[in-house]
Enzyme design. Structure first.
Site, PDB file in Angstrom:
ATOM      1  N   CYS A 153     -11.215   2.910  -0.576  1.00 57.17           N
ATOM      2  CA  CYS A 153      -9.845   3.279  -0.213  1.00 57.17           C
ATOM      3  C   CYS A 153      -9.547   2.540   1.084  1.00 57.17           C
ATOM      4  O   CYS A 153     -10.374   2.542   2.010  1.00 57.17           O
ATOM      5  CB  CYS A 153      -9.729   4.788  -0.003  1.00 57.17           C
ATOM      6  SG  CYS A 153      -8.134   5.274   0.699  1.00 57.17           S
TER       7      CYS A 153
ATOM      8  N   HIS B 108      -7.772   3.145   3.521  1.00 58.09           N
ATOM      9  CA  HIS B 108      -7.674   3.924   4.754  1.00 58.09           C
ATOM     10  C   HIS B 108      -9.049   4.136   5.415  1.00 58.09           C
ATOM     11  O   HIS B 108      -9.120   4.433   6.594  1.00 58.09           O
ATOM     12  CB  HIS B 108      -7.097   5.316   4.460  1.00 58.09           C
ATOM     13  CG  HIS B 108      -5.627   5.336   4.208  1.00 58.09           C
ATOM     14  ND1 HIS B 108      -5.045   4.721   3.131  1.00 58.09           N
ATOM     15  CD2 HIS B 108      -4.615   5.914   4.919  1.00 58.09           C
ATOM     16  CE1 HIS B 108      -3.734   4.932   3.172  1.00 58.09           C
ATOM     17  NE2 HIS B 108      -3.451   5.654   4.237  1.00 58.09           N
TER      18      HIS B 108
ATOM     19  N   ASP C 181       0.859  -1.191   0.000  1.00 58.67           N
ATOM     20  CA  ASP C 181       0.000   0.000   0.000  1.00 58.67           C
ATOM     21  C   ASP C 181       0.895   1.241   0.000  1.00 58.67           C
ATOM     22  O   ASP C 181       2.072   1.161   0.368  1.00 58.67           O
ATOM     23  CB  ASP C 181      -0.914   0.030   1.236  1.00 58.67           C
ATOM     24  CG  ASP C 181      -1.839   1.239   1.238  1.00 58.67           C
ATOM     25  OD1 ASP C 181      -2.484   1.501   0.209  1.00 58.67           O
ATOM     26  OD2 ASP C 181      -1.909   1.956   2.257  1.00 58.67           O
ATOM     27  N   SER C 182       0.310   2.368  -0.400  1.00 66.19           N
ATOM     28  CA  SER C 182       1.066   3.616  -0.364  1.00 66.19           C
ATOM     29  C   SER C 182       1.489   3.944   1.069  1.00 66.19           C
ATOM     30  O   SER C 182       2.495   4.619   1.262  1.00 66.19           O
ATOM     31  CB  SER C 182       0.200   4.755  -0.905  1.00 66.19           C
ATOM     32  OG  SER C 182      -0.978   4.861  -0.132  1.00 66.19           O
TER      33      SER C 182
HETATM   34  N1  DGL Z   1      -5.031   3.572   0.665  1.00 68.69           N
HETATM   35  C1  DGL Z   1      -4.973   3.890  -0.699  1.00 68.69           C
HETATM   36  C2  DGL Z   1      -6.198   3.452  -1.433  1.00 68.69           C
HETATM   37  O1  DGL Z   1      -6.775   2.441  -1.111  1.00 68.69           O
HETATM   38  C3  DGL Z   1      -4.612   5.273  -1.093  1.00 68.69           C
HETATM   39  C4  DGL Z   1      -4.159   6.236  -0.124  1.00 68.69           C
HETATM   40  C5  DGL Z   1      -3.324   7.278  -0.778  1.00 68.69           C
HETATM   41  O2  DGL Z   1      -3.850   8.281  -1.266  1.00 68.69           O
HETATM   42  O3  DGL Z   1      -2.120   7.057  -0.797  1.00 68.69           O
HETATM   43  O4  DGL Z   1      -6.598   4.105  -2.380  1.00 68.69           O
END
Ligand code: DGL
Length: 271
Positions: free
Chosen positions: A189, A191, A7-8
């Site tokens: 996302c 997060h 993940d980022s």
């Molecule tokens: N957690 C990531 C996602 O599912 C992206 C978060 C980010 O912007 O880096 O899209």
């Protein structure tokens, strides 16, 4: 021979956590590119380059299978990596994303075929969710809302703060203005599960919330049962290793909030 989970930043930990609950016997390497997160507002080219670099590193660490536990990377980089890069790097290895498995369950959840997507600006701009949903369930009407502040709120450990309420309400109101009939929303996302309670609070009671962790875990289990040639290459000692491009102490501190557990971590250089 671990399963690589990328993940980022910290968000993929919500996916890793559910995968480990469902498949505790496997070994995992988590890789968070925290030094360069968030990816959500970055261009296609940059997200692709960063994701490819992470995938290659996870391959070099011995992972035969890498999960892009990031919607932004799945939306912007997965297809190119699968089609363009994998045949040259190592055609026996696999890279999987998390958008397709999420989309596959939607028609079992929505009753009226009105679905909303919350995602990063990158995921929303890619149009990946509406495109994938149209392939499987063309009758579903999809409305999307980019939430540029939600990831920074989580990454900065403000998920329970008052600022989070302001931005969550703002984006929910905006999505429901686009389609007041929405009965199901996807947290598109990784997060966003950290914001679940506040999102639940501002959504009408009749709206279902789809969170990806369990869906991705079930889909991965199913994938491995259908692909014994990959499964047989995976080691099963129940271990998990964490790598981040941020300092290991910073990563450990925030990751423990996501996982409710103390972990050890290693730092990787950005380049
Ligand atoms: N957690 C990531 C996602 O599912 C992206 C978060 C980010 O912007 O880096 O899209």
């Amino acid at each position: 021979m671990a399963i690589g989970v990328f993940d980022s930043g910290y968000g993929g930990l919500t996916i890793l956590d559910k995968i480990r609950q469902n498949m505790p016997e496997y070994d995992y390497i988590y890789y968070g590119d925290n030094a360069r997160a968030p990816y959500g507002s970055r261009s296609f080219e940059v997200v692709y380059q960063f994701t490819l670099q992470a995938v290659k590193r996870l391959f070099d660490m011995g992972c035969p299978l890498v999960i892009l536990a990031c919607n932004t990377a799945s939306a912007k980089a997965l297809r190119s990596i699968q089609q363009k890069d994998l045949p040259h790097i190592d055609p026996t290895k696999r890279v999987l994303g998390i958008i397709r498995p999420t989309v596959e369950v939607i028609d079992t959840i929505t009753k009226n075929n009105h679905v909303g997507i919350f995602g990063t600006p990158g995921t929303v701009a890619s149009g990946s969710y509406p495109l994938e949903i149209a392939k499987i369930s063309p009758d579903i009407q999809v409305s999307s809302e980019a939430c540029p502040m939600w990831v920074p709120i989580v990454e900065n450990n403000e998920a329970n703060g008052e600022g989070a309420d302001y931005f969550i309400k703002k984006n929910i109101d905006s999505l429901l203005e686009k389609d007041p009939l929405i009965d199901t929303v996807i947290l598109g996302c990784t997060h966003y599960p950290l914001l679940y309670n506040k999102i639940r609070n501002y959504l009408p009671d009749n709206v279902n919330i789809i969170s990806q962790g369990d869906i991705v875990a079930k889909s991965l289990k199913d994938y491995l049962s259908r692909h014994p040639e990959i499964d047989s290459r995976l080691s099963k000692n129940g271990k998990c290793f964490f790598y981040s491009t941020e300092s290991k102490d910073k990563f450990k501190e925030v990751a423990s909030v996501f996982l409710n557990d103390e972990i050890d971590a290693h730092q990787l250089s950005v380049e």
